[in-house]
Design an enzyme around this catalytic site. Sequence first.
Site, short mmCIF file in Angstrom:
data_model
loop_
_atom_site.label_atom_id
_atom_site.label_comp_id
_atom_site.label_asym_id
_atom_site.label_seq_id
_atom_site.Cartn_x
_atom_site.Cartn_y
_atom_site.Cartn_z
N LYS A 140 0.85 -1.20 0.00
CA LYS A 140 0.00 0.00 0.00
C LYS A 140 0.88 1.24 0.00
O LYS A 140 2.10 1.14 0.10
CB LYS A 140 -0.90 -0.01 1.23
N HIS A 143 2.31 6.70 3.11
CA HIS A 143 1.81 8.08 3.07
C HIS A 143 2.59 8.99 4.03
O HIS A 143 3.45 8.53 4.76
CB HIS A 143 0.30 8.14 3.29
N HIS A 146 3.16 8.02 7.52
CA HIS A 146 4.26 7.09 7.81
C HIS A 146 5.59 7.83 7.88
O HIS A 146 6.45 7.49 8.69
CB HIS A 146 4.34 5.99 6.74
#
Length: 559
Positions: A140, A143, A146
């Site tokens: 995934k 973003h 993170h």
Amino acid sequence: MAACPFRRSIASQLSRVLNLPPENLIKSISAVPVSKKRPVADFQLFVGSVIENKSSDRSKPDLQLQTQRLAEKLKCDTVVSEISTGPGTVNFTINKELLAKAVLQQVFKDGSEYGIKSELFSTVPRRKIVIEFSSPNIAKKFHVGHLRSTIIGNFVANLKEALGHQVTRINYLGDWGMQFGLLGAGFQQFGNEEELQSNPLQHLFEVYVQVNKAAEEDENIKKLAQDFFRKLEARDEQTLSMWQHFRDFSIEEYVRIYKRLGVHFDEYSGESFYQEKSQEVLKMLDTKGLLQKTIKGTRVVDLSEKRDLSLSSTVMRSDGTSLYITRDLAAAIDRMKKYNCDTMIYVTDKSQNTHFEQLFQILKLMGYQWAERCQHVSFGLVQGMKTRKGEVVFLEDVLNEARSRMLQNMASAKTTKELENPLETAEKIGLAALIIQDFKGLLSSDYQFSWDRVLQSRGDTGVFLQYTHARLHSLEQMCRNGQSTDINTACLQDPQAISVLQHLLRYDEVLYKSSEDLQPKHIVSYLLTLSHLAAVAHKTLPVKGSAPELAQVLCIIAV
Ligand code: ARG
């Protein structure tokens, strides 16, 4: 134990007058922030914080009267040259020659441990701390949340470690769940082994996007994905080895990118580890009578005050499988067993506040007293972080963007010197810029991201800090004449030099504050002020060709 001789000396005089042990007074004596407008005293005592037990009436005039009386009982000595009062404070001015001598000596002696060795930390017990941060999800998007978790977690871990605590850094990957069903099914159709090896994060993400799209149109793919995940949960060897393959390559790439940030982990854990253990947690919850069945067939833990299920947390799906929180319960119990730590810290964005509140609450209901020593460090959202290519998908995109923009800025600035390795320099400055921007405010605040603001060379940015550091370092190289301890402090009496020294007195207090509330902003604002003061001193005091002592003051800031 290194001690600030001034705080000690003031404390021992106060201790005689107030009849209190000096140790209790040290923390109430703080270095006065440097002010642009007026010369300030060096230290101040907040009278309210030391006499509150003795006085039953703490109304304002009374406090002022007590402040006045206390000040009258104190005497100047070889250390303190002047005593005055302010609102609720007794102010102490230190003999300026002594000030210069002591601060410089301390800096030379402690070097990069300046501040850390302060007596302010001597009563702080050394702890075992486990800190979990970064924790991206394989396949995934990585973003901005993170990114923030990575640099904030690293800050907390570094700070605690520097202060002598034993720190374990854990990355808890999102490495399980239906996304792996899709990924597995997708890889069989769209995957490419070579691309996986050379560019795992990007390739897995592409496959994931592709298979998601395909699954929307083709029921068959959905079924394949479910099959894959079912086999994974059943620990089918071939399926598991494919999953392991994805995970290993991803971690390898993460390690490489984290290295660019100066970040490392002691353990790569992940949700996958707790698939089975979360079933044990469910059994434990059941045995303790904490599990309740809902009409939908899910199982919940009642967290409401009145025990009427008005607030609950779902820990099991109707098909018996675990959820994010169930795996976190298992992971927390496991971590505590493995590390037997004093504190367990989790760093994520504030959208997970409720999750962690409930996690800690359930642990407590299960009888784990240590749940009180778990802490969620949460932070706000960043809006508008985009690269030239568009939205940020990978951490590496952000790092590359910071580097290339910085490189461009350096090329167009007239003051940039010829550099040996401009790419490396641009990388370091770009990173500092990102980090400082992120650390300037309260962690819980949201902020709007702008590359132009982040990379400004003037103003309160990481670029300015790096610039100051480089400038002082070159000065140091130019004037280096060993670390003399025999300093002629008479040359350091200009107000600009005094301001730098006074500011250096505050460093341990600032570190202490950040270590208590885990907010990096105190240290960042301290460093920005230090850089501004150094710039003023550098501008007004001629260093080249002048007294070497002067250069030394500026040089020590570079340490
Ligand atoms: N992987 C999660 C996410 O990206 C963050 C994990 C946080 N840590 C935890 N123990 N739940 O949202």
